[in-house]
Design a protein around this motif. Structure first.
Motif, PDB file in Angstrom:
ATOM      1  N   THR A 155       0.868  -1.168   0.000  1.00  0.00           N
ATOM      2  CA  THR A 155       0.000   0.000   0.000  1.00  0.00           C
ATOM      3  C   THR A 155       0.907   1.222   0.000  1.00  0.00           C
ATOM      4  O   THR A 155       1.668   1.421   0.954  1.00  0.00           O
ATOM      5  N   TYR A 156       0.869   2.001  -1.070  1.00  0.00           N
ATOM      6  CA  TYR A 156       1.748   3.159  -1.178  1.00  0.00           C
ATOM      7  C   TYR A 156       0.980   4.433  -0.845  1.00  0.00           C
ATOM      8  O   TYR A 156      -0.081   4.699  -1.422  1.00  0.00           O
ATOM      9  N   MET A 157       1.520   5.214   0.090  1.00  0.00           N
ATOM     10  CA  MET A 157       0.919   6.477   0.487  1.00  0.00           C
ATOM     11  C   MET A 157       1.916   7.604   0.222  1.00  0.00           C
ATOM     12  O   MET A 157       2.857   7.808   0.991  1.00  0.00           O
ATOM     13  N   PRO A 158       1.765   8.342  -0.900  1.00  0.00           N
ATOM     14  CA  PRO A 158       2.648   9.475  -1.143  1.00  0.00           C
ATOM     15  C   PRO A 158       2.553  10.503  -0.018  1.00  0.00           C
ATOM     16  O   PRO A 158       1.548  10.554   0.717  1.00  0.00           O
ATOM     17  N   SER A 159       3.576  11.322   0.099  1.00  0.00           N
ATOM     18  CA  SER A 159       3.673  12.255   1.229  1.00  0.00           C
ATOM     19  C   SER A 159       2.421  13.117   1.399  1.00  0.00           C
ATOM     20  O   SER A 159       1.922  13.300   2.514  1.00  0.00           O
ATOM     21  N   HIS A 160       1.910  13.671   0.302  1.00  0.00           N
ATOM     22  CA  HIS A 160       0.783  14.595   0.411  1.00  0.00           C
ATOM     23  C   HIS A 160      -0.517  13.899   0.817  1.00  0.00           C
ATOM     24  O   HIS A 160      -1.454  14.560   1.280  1.00  0.00           O
ATOM     25  N   GLU A 161      -0.579  12.578   0.691  1.00  0.00           N
ATOM     26  CA  GLU A 161      -1.807  11.872   1.052  1.00  0.00           C
ATOM     27  C   GLU A 161      -1.906  11.556   2.539  1.00  0.00           C
ATOM     28  O   GLU A 161      -2.960  11.130   3.018  1.00  0.00           O
ATOM     29  N   VAL A 162      -0.802  11.740   3.268  1.00  0.00           N
ATOM     30  CA  VAL A 162      -0.831  11.483   4.713  1.00  0.00           C
ATOM     31  C   VAL A 162      -1.948  12.305   5.365  1.00  0.00           C
ATOM     32  O   VAL A 162      -2.627  11.850   6.295  1.00  0.00           O
ATOM     33  N   GLN A 163      -2.157  13.532   4.867  1.00  0.00           N
ATOM     34  CA  GLN A 163      -3.181  14.416   5.426  1.00  0.00           C
ATOM     35  C   GLN A 163      -4.567  13.769   5.470  1.00  0.00           C
ATOM     36  O   GLN A 163      -5.336  14.016   6.400  1.00  0.00           O
ATOM     37  N   VAL A 164      -4.869  12.984   4.471  1.00  0.00           N
ATOM     38  CA  VAL A 164      -6.236  12.449   4.371  1.00  0.00           C
ATOM     39  C   VAL A 164      -6.312  10.929   4.394  1.00  0.00           C
ATOM     40  O   VAL A 164      -7.406  10.364   4.497  1.00  0.00           O
ATOM     41  N   ARG A 165      -5.165  10.235   4.283  1.00  0.00           N
ATOM     42  CA  ARG A 165      -5.188   8.783   4.165  1.00  0.00           C
ATOM     43  C   ARG A 165      -4.568   8.050   5.350  1.00  0.00           C
ATOM     44  O   ARG A 165      -4.814   6.853   5.516  1.00  0.00           O
ATOM     45  N   PHE A 166      -3.751   8.718   6.174  1.00  0.00           N
ATOM     46  CA  PHE A 166      -3.073   7.969   7.229  1.00  0.00           C
ATOM     47  C   PHE A 166      -4.098   7.448   8.247  1.00  0.00           C
ATOM     48  O   PHE A 166      -4.995   8.179   8.670  1.00  0.00           O
ATOM     49  N   PRO A 167      -3.976   6.177   8.647  1.00  0.00           N
ATOM     50  CA  PRO A 167      -4.948   5.596   9.582  1.00  0.00           C
ATOM     51  C   PRO A 167      -5.071   6.387  10.883  1.00  0.00           C
ATOM     52  O   PRO A 167      -4.091   6.910  11.405  1.00  0.00           O
ATOM     53  N   LYS A 168      -6.275   6.450  11.380  1.00  0.00           N
ATOM     54  CA  LYS A 168      -6.555   7.188  12.619  1.00  0.00           C
ATOM     55  C   LYS A 168      -6.622   6.277  13.837  1.00  0.00           C
ATOM     56  O   LYS A 168      -6.775   6.749  14.966  1.00  0.00           O
ATOM     57  N   THR A 169      -6.528   4.955  13.610  1.00  0.00           N
ATOM     58  CA  THR A 169      -6.613   4.012  14.726  1.00  0.00           C
ATOM     59  C   THR A 169      -5.529   2.954  14.617  1.00  0.00           C
ATOM     60  O   THR A 169      -5.037   2.654  13.521  1.00  0.00           O
ATOM     61  N   LEU A 170      -5.193   2.360  15.758  1.00  0.00           N
ATOM     62  CA  LEU A 170      -4.223   1.280  15.797  1.00  0.00           C
ATOM     63  C   LEU A 170      -4.746   0.058  15.045  1.00  0.00           C
ATOM     64  O   LEU A 170      -3.974  -0.654  14.397  1.00  0.00           O
ATOM     65  N   GLU A 171      -6.033  -0.161  15.113  1.00  0.00           N
ATOM     66  CA  GLU A 171      -6.633  -1.311  14.429  1.00  0.00           C
ATOM     67  C   GLU A 171      -6.379  -1.246  12.919  1.00  0.00           C
ATOM     68  O   GLU A 171      -6.104  -2.263  12.274  1.00  0.00           O
ATOM     69  N   GLU A 172      -6.453  -0.050  12.359  1.00  0.00           N
ATOM     70  CA  GLU A 172      -6.193   0.115  10.928  1.00  0.00           C
ATOM     71  C   GLU A 172      -4.735  -0.170  10.589  1.00  0.00           C
ATOM     72  O   GLU A 172      -4.429  -0.754   9.548  1.00  0.00           O
ATOM     73  N   LEU A 173      -3.823   0.245  11.464  1.00  0.00           N
ATOM     74  CA  LEU A 173      -2.391  -0.003  11.222  1.00  0.00           C
ATOM     75  C   LEU A 173      -2.049  -1.475  11.360  1.00  0.00           C
ATOM     76  O   LEU A 173      -1.159  -1.984  10.675  1.00  0.00           O
TER      77      LEU A 173
END
Length: 244
Positions: free
Chosen positions: A47-65
């Motif tokens: 799963t690739y998350m470019p730098s600018h997508e961290v704002q809207v795509r980074f998981p908000k919970t430990l369960e997601e990680l």
């Protein structure tokens, strides 16, 4: 094996001057394409998350990680995680992304940081990971300042410890620079560049960690490195070593 790979992207805004007239253009670049395609060929689920997508795509919970076996950060500074739009512009309280990564590793997840201008402390100290909660997770001690070591003439790392990652690798290709750091007392230095650690592995509670001091792609990663016969195998080995 599921890997969350974050960073290695940037936007370049240019002004072209042609005599009296000027015009502007913008270029978007992803530096890890070659590596990620190689890992997919090796069977990794990326799963690739470019730098600018961290704002809207980074998981908000430990369960997601926790659905990932390892998290990789490459050339992305701590501000991108800590100064997300909701907090920076709207003063909202949100989960600390770096705290979530720390907890993820504590519980057995793998963690790898790859070097670059916005890795470790980075250019002018702007990556600034030493002064974050994630500092505890790293198997290395970072500098207090700009940690770049520039080698335009090239520098060849050398293997100093046989390990599942370095098996069969004695000669390394040239790199054009790297981030300087020191291994923590309980970490293993597998490769050095000059007097500095270059590839370090360690543990943080239930999780395994690794730090690679230079780029996985240009510009510090030379063409010699990109075309190296061990290029894909060494990343494969690192990820297999640290992953759950």
């Amino acid at each position: 094996m599921k890997i969350l790979f974050i960073g290695e992207s940037w936007t370049i805004h240019m002004i072209h001057a042609k005599g009296f007239d000027t015009f502007e253009s913008t270029e978007y670049v992803e530096g890890a394409t070659y590596l990620l395609e190689g890992l997919k060929e090796e069977g990794f689920d990326i799963t690739y998350m470019p730098s600018h997508e961290v704002q809207v795509r980074f998981p908000k919970t430990l369960e997601e990680l926790n659905k990932y076996d390892s998290i990789v950060l490459s050339d992305i500074g701590s501000n991108t995680f800590l100064l997300q739009n909701a907090t920076f512009y709207n003063m909202e309280k949100i989960p600390n992304a770096l705290s979530l990564i720390k907890e993820y590793v504590q519980n057995g997840g793998g963690f790898l940081m790859i070097g670059g201008y916005l890795s470790f402390m980075g250019i002018e100290g702007k990556a600034n990971y030493k002064n974050t909660i994630l500092n505890e997770v790293f198997p290395v001690e970072m500098k207090d300042y700009d940690d770049r070591a520039e080698y335009p003439e090239g520098i060849n790392p050398k293997t100093v410890k046989e390990h599942e990652i370095t098996k069969g690798i004695t000669a390394w290709p040239a790199f054009l620079g790297y981030n300087r750091f020191k291994a923590k007392s309980d970490a293993e230095v597998l490769v050095t560049a000059g007097e500095d650690p270059f590839l370090v592995v360690g543990k943080y509670e239930k999780g395994k960690t690794a730090c690679f001091a230079s780029d996985c792609a240009p510009h510090w990663g030379s063409e010699e490195f990109m075309n190296w016969s061990y290029y894909k195998p060494v990343w494969n080995r690192i990820l297999n070593h640290i992953s759950r």
